[in-house]
Design a protein around this motif. Structure first.
Motif, PDB file in Angstrom:
ATOM      1  N   THR A 151      36.651  -6.693   9.900  1.00  0.00           N
ATOM      2  CA  THR A 151      36.035  -8.013   9.926  1.00  0.00           C
ATOM      3  C   THR A 151      35.880  -8.557   8.512  1.00  0.00           C
ATOM      4  O   THR A 151      35.779  -7.810   7.542  1.00  0.00           O
ATOM      5  N   ARG A 152      35.850  -9.878   8.443  1.00  0.00           N
ATOM      6  CA  ARG A 152      35.560 -10.575   7.194  1.00  0.00           C
ATOM      7  C   ARG A 152      34.340 -11.452   7.423  1.00  0.00           C
ATOM      8  O   ARG A 152      34.144 -11.976   8.525  1.00  0.00           O
ATOM      9  N   PRO A 153      33.502 -11.650   6.406  1.00  0.00           N
ATOM     10  CA  PRO A 153      32.313 -12.492   6.601  1.00  0.00           C
ATOM     11  C   PRO A 153      32.704 -13.923   6.931  1.00  0.00           C
ATOM     12  O   PRO A 153      33.684 -14.446   6.402  1.00  0.00           O
ATOM     13  N   GLY A 154      31.946 -14.559   7.818  1.00  0.00           N
ATOM     14  CA  GLY A 154      32.158 -15.974   8.056  1.00  0.00           C
ATOM     15  C   GLY A 154      32.252 -16.365   9.511  1.00  0.00           C
ATOM     16  O   GLY A 154      32.663 -15.591  10.370  1.00  0.00           O
ATOM     17  N   LYS A 155      31.851 -17.601   9.772  1.00  0.00           N
ATOM     18  CA  LYS A 155      31.865 -18.140  11.129  1.00  0.00           C
ATOM     19  C   LYS A 155      33.267 -18.160  11.721  1.00  0.00           C
ATOM     20  O   LYS A 155      33.468 -17.854  12.903  1.00  0.00           O
ATOM     21  N   GLY A 156      34.250 -18.531  10.906  1.00  0.00           N
ATOM     22  CA  GLY A 156      35.614 -18.616  11.416  1.00  0.00           C
ATOM     23  C   GLY A 156      36.120 -17.309  11.974  1.00  0.00           C
ATOM     24  O   GLY A 156      36.898 -17.284  12.929  1.00  0.00           O
ATOM     25  N   GLU A 157      35.672 -16.207  11.388  1.00  0.00           N
ATOM     26  CA  GLU A 157      36.064 -14.882  11.876  1.00  0.00           C
ATOM     27  C   GLU A 157      35.550 -14.656  13.293  1.00  0.00           C
ATOM     28  O   GLU A 157      36.256 -14.137  14.164  1.00  0.00           O
ATOM     29  N   SER A 158      34.296 -15.079  13.547  1.00  0.00           N
ATOM     30  CA  SER A 158      33.731 -14.945  14.891  1.00  0.00           C
ATOM     31  C   SER A 158      34.489 -15.796  15.897  1.00  0.00           C
ATOM     32  O   SER A 158      34.751 -15.366  17.029  1.00  0.00           O
ATOM     33  N   LEU A 159      34.855 -17.009  15.490  1.00  0.00           N
ATOM     34  CA  LEU A 159      35.594 -17.874  16.401  1.00  0.00           C
ATOM     35  C   LEU A 159      36.967 -17.291  16.716  1.00  0.00           C
ATOM     36  O   LEU A 159      37.412 -17.300  17.871  1.00  0.00           O
ATOM     37  N   TRP A 160      37.652 -16.807  15.691  1.00  0.00           N
ATOM     38  CA  TRP A 160      38.989 -16.234  15.881  1.00  0.00           C
ATOM     39  C   TRP A 160      38.946 -15.040  16.823  1.00  0.00           C
ATOM     40  O   TRP A 160      39.774 -14.914  17.732  1.00  0.00           O
ATOM     41  N   ARG A 161      37.968 -14.165  16.637  1.00  0.00           N
ATOM     42  CA  ARG A 161      37.851 -13.012  17.525  1.00  0.00           C
ATOM     43  C   ARG A 161      37.413 -13.437  18.923  1.00  0.00           C
ATOM     44  O   ARG A 161      37.802 -12.819  19.927  1.00  0.00           O
ATOM     45  N   GLY A 162      36.620 -14.501  18.996  1.00  0.00           N
ATOM     46  CA  GLY A 162      36.247 -15.031  20.306  1.00  0.00           C
ATOM     47  C   GLY A 162      37.453 -15.546  21.074  1.00  0.00           C
ATOM     48  O   GLY A 162      37.562 -15.346  22.289  1.00  0.00           O
ATOM     49  N   VAL A 163      38.370 -16.200  20.369  1.00  0.00           N
ATOM     50  CA  VAL A 163      39.606 -16.666  21.005  1.00  0.00           C
ATOM     51  C   VAL A 163      40.404 -15.471  21.531  1.00  0.00           C
ATOM     52  O   VAL A 163      40.964 -15.510  22.637  1.00  0.00           O
ATOM     53  N   ALA A 164      40.440 -14.403  20.749  1.00  0.00           N
ATOM     54  CA  ALA A 164      41.180 -13.209  21.177  1.00  0.00           C
ATOM     55  C   ALA A 164      40.572 -12.593  22.439  1.00  0.00           C
ATOM     56  O   ALA A 164      41.291 -12.038  23.278  1.00  0.00           O
ATOM     57  N   ALA A 165      39.251 -12.694  22.573  1.00  0.00           N
ATOM     58  CA  ALA A 165      38.574 -12.095  23.722  1.00  0.00           C
ATOM     59  C   ALA A 165      38.563 -12.998  24.947  1.00  0.00           C
ATOM     60  O   ALA A 165      38.425 -12.520  26.078  1.00  0.00           O
ATOM     61  N   ALA A 166      38.699 -14.299  24.752  1.00  0.00           N
ATOM     62  CA  ALA A 166      38.570 -15.257  25.845  1.00  0.00           C
ATOM     63  C   ALA A 166      39.766 -15.183  26.795  1.00  0.00           C
ATOM     64  O   ALA A 166      40.890 -14.891  26.386  1.00  0.00           O
ATOM     65  N   THR A 167      39.507 -15.486  28.058  1.00  0.00           N
ATOM     66  CA  THR A 167      40.558 -15.452  29.079  1.00  0.00           C
ATOM     67  C   THR A 167      40.888 -16.833  29.627  1.00  0.00           C
ATOM     68  O   THR A 167      41.794 -16.959  30.446  1.00  0.00           O
TER      69      THR A 167
END
Length: 238
Positions: free
Chosen positions: A63-79
């Motif tokens: 992981t890298r610090p930052g909001k964008g990292e959370s969004l990117w990983r959220g996209v990966a998890a979303a169906t």
């Protein structure tokens, strides 16, 4: 269309339960809270959503610090076919956000839907969104005039087609919204971006000392997308 809601969260125990409850009223197919190592009760209070620690999504990638990292990983998890991003620090959120942000996708030409709203501050209905008004919108007018009509370019409430999101680069920090806006327009044209009015929005208002670094990151992202190296430009001015 299957709809996924992604809520990035870091120490938002005071607001996360109300945000999840408001989102749930619109009956999306899934609600994912992406917890970026919160040290408070954020995960506990988001219990009516699916809470995923960001390290558990694509765990082979650090992981890298930052909001964008959370969004990117959220996209990966979303169906879902449509992904709706909602900030976790909304105060007094109301149902209807998800429904409003997803309706424009009935038009297949739309790839991104941004929220439009008034930003309240100190009890007043307008005057918030200082980084937006002093940094993001002036830079849009200068470098991306075709996007100057976007009234809340940094809004944390927006929706995007999952296929589109997975084709774009997510910067790790607070420049993520500006970067996605510019990149969607570059790939699909400014007409692929819609806006919907969500009324008045109240977020946690940050002190100026915290806003300055955010403004720097936003400006750096927008200038980078424009092919401008801001450091030589600044040094030449100084």
């Amino acid at each position: 269309m299957r709809i996924s809601v992604v809520i990035p969260a870091l120490n938002e125990e005071a607001t996360i339960a109300d945000v999840v409850a408001a989102v749930a009223e619109d009956n999306p197919d899934e609600i994912l809270v992406i917890d970026a190592d919160s040290t408070d009760r954020t995960a506990e209070r988001a219990k009516h959503a699916t809470v995923i620690n960001w390290r558990d999504i694509l765990p082979e990638i650090p992981t890298r610090p930052g909001k964008g990292e959370s969004l990117w990983r959220g996209v990966a998890a979303a169906t879902g076919e449509i992904i709706v991003f909602i900030d976790a620090d909304l105060v007094g959120p109301r149902p209807g956000m998800v429904r409003a942000l997803t309706e424009p996708f009935q038009d297949e030409r739309i790839h991104l839907v941004k929220a439009d709203y008034q930003r309240s501050i100190n009890g007043q209905p307008t005057g918030g969104g200082r980084v937006t008004e002093l940094t993001a919108r002036p830079l849009l007018q200068l470098r991306y005039p075709e996007l100057a009509h976007i009234r809340q370019p940094l809004a944390g409430e927006y929706a995007i087609r999952a296929s589109t999101a997975r084709s774009l680069e997510f910067v790790s920090g607070y420049g993520v919204e500006a970067g996605l806006l510019i990149d969607v327009a570059a790939a699909h044209g400014a007409g692929a971006i819609a806006q919907v009015d969500l009324g008045v929005r109240t977020h946690r208002n940050r002190p100026l000392a915290e806003l300055a670094p955010m403004a720097d990151v936003v400006a750096a992202t927008m200038l980078d997308r424009a092919g401008v190296d801001k450091r030589p430009a600044l040094s030449s001015i100084l």
